[in-house]
Design a protein around this motif. Structure first.
Motif, PDB file in Angstrom:
ATOM      1  N   ARG A  36      75.136  -0.716 -83.347  1.00  0.00           N
ATOM      2  CA  ARG A  36      74.453   0.393 -82.647  1.00  0.00           C
ATOM      3  C   ARG A  36      74.793   0.379 -81.162  1.00  0.00           C
ATOM      4  N   GLN A  39      78.252   1.844 -80.636  1.00  0.00           N
ATOM      5  CA  GLN A  39      78.203   3.298 -80.788  1.00  0.00           C
ATOM      6  C   GLN A  39      77.638   3.956 -79.530  1.00  0.00           C
ATOM      7  N   ARG A  40      76.582   3.336 -78.981  1.00  0.00           N
ATOM      8  CA  ARG A  40      75.936   3.893 -77.783  1.00  0.00           C
ATOM      9  C   ARG A  40      76.871   3.819 -76.579  1.00  0.00           C
ATOM     10  N   LYS A  42      80.104   3.996 -76.642  1.00  0.00           N
ATOM     11  CA  LYS A  42      81.092   5.074 -76.826  1.00  0.00           C
ATOM     12  C   LYS A  42      80.504   6.427 -76.419  1.00  0.00           C
ATOM     13  N   GLU A  43      79.248   6.669 -76.807  1.00  0.00           N
ATOM     14  CA  GLU A  43      78.602   7.950 -76.467  1.00  0.00           C
ATOM     15  C   GLU A  43      78.431   8.100 -74.950  1.00  0.00           C
ATOM     16  N   LEU A  44      77.957   7.033 -74.302  1.00  0.00           N
ATOM     17  CA  LEU A  44      77.652   7.104 -72.868  1.00  0.00           C
ATOM     18  C   LEU A  44      78.922   7.192 -72.028  1.00  0.00           C
ATOM     19  N   LYS A  46      81.495   8.870 -72.628  1.00  0.00           N
ATOM     20  CA  LYS A  46      81.978  10.260 -72.611  1.00  0.00           C
ATOM     21  C   LYS A  46      81.324  11.089 -71.502  1.00  0.00           C
TER      22      LYS A  46
END
Length: 407
Positions: A36, A39-40, A42-44, A46
């Protein structure tokens, strides 16, 4: 980190689009948690804002973080004192090593204040990645802890959680002071509040058992002991590199219960650690039945990189899953049985949190959660008639009006 940033004039905002800098405080204790976190990140990444990855994932696996977000700064869990420097720097920074802890948090919400008394631990469990992230035991000096408690109580806290990776290790690096000495200083702080002592490893709790039993008798201390056994089998405990036997653990629990009859003993158990065969698993179930823990945090073993347990022969996942289901079912039955004994009785409860659908959550003197359906102010002692029990909590209704705390 929030405390330090606010003291330097930085504002903590609720929405990502309002932020100039994003700090992700990570955990890596279990495989699914780490996934998790990845994944977070990678999201942040962007969002193209300044990103700081802090906490145990940054400390234990910095290379993995850098591969996901090359531009991110890293702060290890024992370097949080440097957060202002990293936020204000125009350059990428990687700070993983810690110094002596010189501050304690001043920020908390509601009626519960979490006060760290130490970080790192003195153990060397074969399954644990946290040890790689927090390499040194760092106990906070007593005056800092007492000062943080005084401030929290002044701001309205009624529950003080003294927390650490291993509370019983407190003071090993300070020389001559133990956890019980610290708690004795904290109970002298003026005000109507309760102290919850955090998780302790059995081997270090043993060295201060008499002192701990004495502080548990204090009217300001919840009758609650979080003592992870991890397995009910001696061979598995050896493979985990735990420093006690099942027999020593049982003796300690029985001693505490003899001296503090209403005590809540909570434990942690890992299901499916390497070396756990059917006999070992059966021994764990038998220990659960014998000691009838009020709460058990059950976790299925997950491989953590760079730990000794990762290199051992693994229990197949399907077997781990089946054992986890069996252990969970037994835990729910046992905990429901323990909690059902409260139905029909009246318990003294301190209200600490808002629950769902207008309910209020409080804690009994032995720290069992009670869901109260009536409206009641937070931070008050009330008498509650227990009407229902689940394996997780008790439910009840107010008896008369809020009462003054007499413990």
């Amino acid at each position: 980190m929030m405390t330090l940033l606010r003291e330097k004039g930085h504002e903590i905002v609720k929405e990502l689009d309002e932020a100039d800098t994003i700090i992700l405080n990570t955990c890596a204790v279990r495989l699914e948690t780490e996934e998790r976190m990845k994944q977070r990140i990678k999201e942040l990444k962007k969002l193209n804002k300044k990103l700081i990855v802090a906490g145990c994932f940054a400390g234990a696996e910095p290379a993995a973080v850098i591969s996901l977000a090359p531009e991110a700064s890293l702060i290890g869990p024992q370097s949080v004192e440097k957060v202002v420097e990293v936020v204000e720097s125009d350059e990428k920074k990687i700070i993983l090593e810690g110094e002596k802890p010189l501050f304690t948090p001043k920020v908390f919400e509601g009626k519960i204040a979490i006060i760290p008394i130490a970080d790192g631990c003195a153990g060397d469990c074969n399954f644990c990645i946290t040890k790689l992230a927090r390499r040194k035991l760092r106990s906070y000096p007593p005056h800092l802890v007492v000062g943080a408690v005084e401030e929290a109580v002044r701001k309205g806290a009624v529950e003080i959680e003294l927390t650490a990776q291993d509370s019983a290790a407190y003071g090993l690096d300070l020389g001559g002071i133990k956890l019980s000495d610290l708690v004795n200083k904290v109970v002298d702080v003026e005000g109507d509040f309760m102290i919850r002592i955090g998780m302790m490893t059995p081997e270090l709790a043993m060295r201060d058992l008499d002192g701990l039993i004495e502080v548990l008798k204090n009217k300001k201390v919840f009758k609650f002991v979080h003592l992870p056994v991890q397995s009910g089998d001696n061979n598995v405990l050896k493979l985990m590199n735990r420093k006690y036997t099942v027999e020593e653990y049982k003796e300690m629990v029985n001693e505490i219960r003899k001296k503090i009859p209403i005590v809540n003993i909570t434990t942690d158990i890992i299901i499916g650690h390497p070396g756990e065969d059917e006999e070992a698993f059966k021994n764990t179930l038998e220990l659960m039945k014998e000691l009838k823990f009020e709460r058990i945090h059950l976790a299925m073993y997950s491989i953590r990189p760079n730990t000794r347990s990762a290199s051992m022969k693994q229990v197949p996942d399907p077997i781990k899953k089946i054992r986890m289901q069996i252990a969970n079912k037994l835990y729910e039955e046992l905990a429901h049985e323990v909690h059902s004994e409260y139905v029909g009785s009246v318990s003294k409860v301190i209200t600490t949190e808002l629950g769902r659908k207008g309910s209020v959550i409080g804690r009994t003197l032995n720290y069992i959660p009670v869901v109260i359906s009536d409206k009641v102010e937070l931070g008050k002692w009330v008498d509650v008639e227990i009407t229902e029990a689940s394996f997780f909590d008790l439910r009840g209704r107010l008896v008369g009006l809020p009462i003054q705390a007499t413990h």
